[in-house]
Design an enzyme around this catalytic site. Structure first.
Site, PDB file in Angstrom:
ATOM      1  N   LEU A   1       0.811  -1.210   0.000  1.00  0.00           N
ATOM      2  CA  LEU A   1       0.000   0.000   0.000  1.00  0.00           C
ATOM      3  C   LEU A   1       0.850   1.268   0.000  1.00  0.00           C
ATOM      4  O   LEU A   1       1.707   1.453   0.863  1.00  0.00           O
ATOM      5  CB  LEU A   1      -0.928  -0.008   1.226  1.00  0.00           C
ATOM      6  CG  LEU A   1      -1.901   1.157   1.337  1.00  0.00           C
ATOM      7  CD1 LEU A   1      -2.878   1.157   0.159  1.00  0.00           C
ATOM      8  CD2 LEU A   1      -2.662   1.095   2.662  1.00  0.00           C
ATOM      9  N   ASP A   2       0.595   2.140  -0.986  1.00  0.00           N
ATOM     10  CA  ASP A   2       1.239   3.456  -1.111  1.00  0.00           C
ATOM     11  C   ASP A   2       2.767   3.365  -1.115  1.00  0.00           C
ATOM     12  O   ASP A   2       3.453   4.282  -0.657  1.00  0.00           O
ATOM     13  CB  ASP A   2       0.795   4.381   0.037  1.00  0.00           C
ATOM     14  CG  ASP A   2      -0.673   4.755  -0.076  1.00  0.00           C
ATOM     15  OD1 ASP A   2      -1.187   4.796  -1.211  1.00  0.00           O
ATOM     16  OD2 ASP A   2      -1.311   5.002   0.963  1.00  0.00           O
ATOM     17  N   ALA A   3       3.298   2.272  -1.638  1.00  0.00           N
ATOM     18  CA  ALA A   3       4.748   2.082  -1.636  1.00  0.00           C
ATOM     19  C   ALA A   3       5.281   1.708  -3.014  1.00  0.00           C
ATOM     20  O   ALA A   3       6.405   1.224  -3.131  1.00  0.00           O
ATOM     21  CB  ALA A   3       5.140   1.017  -0.617  1.00  0.00           C
TER      22      ALA A   3
END
Length: 299
Positions: free
Chosen positions: A242-244
């Site tokens: 997530l969001d990486a």
């Protein structure tokens, strides 16, 4: 599906009718640029732009984006690809050849906030965003009137915890496998690994740049209480972490103690819309190469 006017579309095609882009990634070694340049010369091509980068001249990875014009590109496209394959194989290249006149097909996912969506729609309407927006998908009905006023199809697919998998199947069916890139313009749902596998490194997300700080709800309230002096935004490709995913673009805005929470939110929206627009534009123009969890961007 909505496109530019016939006049605008023909002008775009005429301008780019014989222009191609070649993207290359391979182990670095001597002679790559010479080999590519010599090949294009032999094809009668005129190089109009060339960018390159190496992670390490001795043992690194080499990246190249090159634009060129060649007469009768459309008719010669497959022949040029076939002729280049021996060159690519000799250097162990991952490569692609793209006709610049062919606009990518794009879908936009949105929830309730409209600032990023509107930025993309305005850029598209002005002709600055070189894509065909096939559809806007949302888990809320709020943006239907706005989107349809641009002549673009709008699909409302509710998403709940109980029917998330079913909703994703409906979304994939709505896309029909006919889009090249998906933009999450403040779409506030997490996509499943199953969905991501359908569009690897072809889904672009935008979020505030406080992460990994101020995780969860009300990040601007958290930032205000902490007294931050910078706010910003990050656009990246979506991965299962997530969001990486690989970052395409970021920007920041300096703030002071005088800005309240609402002012921070407004400034944050401005940065988000700008950063997302840049990232999407670069992707559409084939300016982004992914390397591990990083990107090489040739703006």
């Amino acid at each position: 599906m909505h496109r530019l006017s016939e006049r605008e579309w023909q002008a775009y095609r005429q301008k780019n009718k014989d222009r191609a882009r070649m993207l290359i990634s391979c182990p670095d070694r001597a002679g790559i640029v010479a080999a590519v340049s010599s090949f294009l010369f032999e094809q009668g091509a005129n190089i109009v732009q060339s960018d390159q980068y190496t992670t390490d001249p001795e043992t690194g990875r080499f990246f190249m984006r090159i634009e060129f014009d060649v007469v009768n590109l459309e008719e010669r496209y497959e022949a040029i690809k076939d002729a280049f394959r021996p060159v690519a194989e000799s250097f162990g290249m991952d490569w692609s050849l793209v006709e610049a006149k062919k606009r990518k097909k794009m879908a936009i996912f949105v929830s309730k906030e409209d600032h990023c969506l509107l930025e993309l729609l305005w850029l598209w309407k002005s002709g600055a965003l070189h894509a065909d927006i096939e559809i806007v998908v949302s888990n809320h009905p709020d943006m239907r009137e706005t989107v349809e006023s641009f002549g673009i199809p709008y699909r409302h697919i509710p998403v709940t915890k109980e029917r998330k998998a079913e909703a994703e199947e409906e979304q994939l069916a709505a896309l029909g496998g006919g889009v090249d890139v998906i933009v999450l313009a403040r779409y506030m749902q997490i996509l499943s690994p199953r969905f991501l596998q359908e569009y690897p490194m072809r889904i672009i997300n935008i979020h505030h740049s406080f992460l990994p700080a101020f995780v969860g709800a009300k990040p601007y309230e958290q930032a205000y209480r902490r007294g931050v002096k910078l706010i910003g935004a990050t656009a990246h490709y979506v991965t299962e972490e997530l969001d990486a995913g690989p970052i395409i673009e970021q920007d920041v805005q300096r703030v002071t103690h005088e800005e309240d929470v609402e002012a921070l939110k407004q400034l944050g929206r401005q940065v988000e819309r700008t950063v997302l627009a840049r990232a999407v534009g670069w992707h559409l123009e084939d300016r982004v190469l992914v390397y591990g969890n990083k990107t090489i961007v040739f703006p």
